[in-house]
Design a protein around this motif. Structure first.
Motif, PDB file in Angstrom:
ATOM      1  N   THR A  53       0.810  -1.217   0.000  1.00  0.00           N
ATOM      2  CA  THR A  53       0.000   0.000   0.000  1.00  0.00           C
ATOM      3  C   THR A  53       0.840   1.263   0.000  1.00  0.00           C
ATOM      4  O   THR A  53       0.316   2.348  -0.099  1.00  0.00           O
ATOM      5  N   ILE A  54       2.139   1.115   0.123  1.00  0.00           N
ATOM      6  CA  ILE A  54       3.003   2.290   0.208  1.00  0.00           C
ATOM      7  C   ILE A  54       3.867   2.348  -1.033  1.00  0.00           C
ATOM      8  O   ILE A  54       4.499   1.366  -1.406  1.00  0.00           O
ATOM      9  N   ASN A  55       3.869   3.486  -1.689  1.00  0.00           N
ATOM     10  CA  ASN A  55       4.747   3.642  -2.838  1.00  0.00           C
ATOM     11  C   ASN A  55       5.674   4.828  -2.621  1.00  0.00           C
ATOM     12  O   ASN A  55       5.370   5.748  -1.882  1.00  0.00           O
ATOM     13  N   ILE A  56       6.824   4.754  -3.249  1.00  0.00           N
ATOM     14  CA  ILE A  56       7.785   5.845  -3.182  1.00  0.00           C
ATOM     15  C   ILE A  56       7.852   6.438  -4.585  1.00  0.00           C
ATOM     16  O   ILE A  56       8.181   5.734  -5.539  1.00  0.00           O
ATOM     17  N   GLY A  57       7.503   7.683  -4.704  1.00  0.00           N
ATOM     18  CA  GLY A  57       7.488   8.308  -6.021  1.00  0.00           C
ATOM     19  C   GLY A  57       6.376   7.723  -6.872  1.00  0.00           C
ATOM     20  O   GLY A  57       5.210   7.813  -6.529  1.00  0.00           O
ATOM     21  N   THR A  58       6.747   7.071  -7.973  1.00  0.00           N
ATOM     22  CA  THR A  58       5.747   6.536  -8.894  1.00  0.00           C
ATOM     23  C   THR A  58       5.694   5.015  -8.889  1.00  0.00           C
ATOM     24  O   THR A  58       5.216   4.399  -9.835  1.00  0.00           O
ATOM     25  N   GLU A  59       6.189   4.377  -7.832  1.00  0.00           N
ATOM     26  CA  GLU A  59       6.135   2.914  -7.756  1.00  0.00           C
ATOM     27  C   GLU A  59       4.694   2.432  -7.763  1.00  0.00           C
ATOM     28  O   GLU A  59       3.803   3.085  -7.232  1.00  0.00           O
TER      29      GLU A  59
END
Length: 144
Positions: free
Chosen positions: A91-97
């Motif tokens: 559920t957590i993305n960094i940037g556009t992951e």
């Protein structure tokens, strides 16, 4: 106050203790006491969608670790090149992951309890047809 990452990294690599149960180590239980209030506060301050997805993912992980999942819901073994129609990328993305369930392909598998996979499309899965939602002309569904 956050957990002592240096201490936890050292403990998880220490061959004399890394496979023993955590409840017997005051260092581990002390660090757990620090993180539980942080998790509770974060979940309360997050959107319902994000909180629900995080809790469902962690609950599934806990059920699997404790052996309480039905045999049909247990993790399956895949081989290199397997296309998995729905991998939960978290559920957590960094940037556009990519996050949430999307199709992926297994890149690495050595018969262990983990694999390395890569998303093969950002398309979401249609829950009725179990197929990716394709947006022509930019995306094409290539069957195996």
């Amino acid at each position: 106050m956050h957990v002592n990452r240096t201490l936890l990294d050292r403990l998880k690599k220490d061959v004399s203790v890394k496979r023993t149960l955590s409840h017997g180590h005051s260092n581990i239980t002390g660090e757990l006491g620090k993180i539980i209030p942080l998790i509770e506060n974060h979940v309360k301050q997050s959107s319902v969608e994000k909180s629900s997805n995080w809790m469902l993912y962690k609950d599934l992980w806990l059920q699997n670790e404790s052996g309480h999942l039905r045999s049909s819901a247990r993790h399956r073994n895949y081989t290199r090149g397997s296309i998995i129609m729905s991998i939960d990328w978290g559920t957590i993305n960094i940037g556009t992951e990519i996050r949430y369930p999307h199709p992926g392909v297994v890149l690495y598998d050595q018969g262990e309890d983990w694999v390395i996979a890569a998303p093969i499309t950002a398309a979401k899965i249609n829950h009725q047809t179990q197929q990716p939602v394709i947006h022509p002309p930019f995306e094409v569904l290539a069957f195996k």
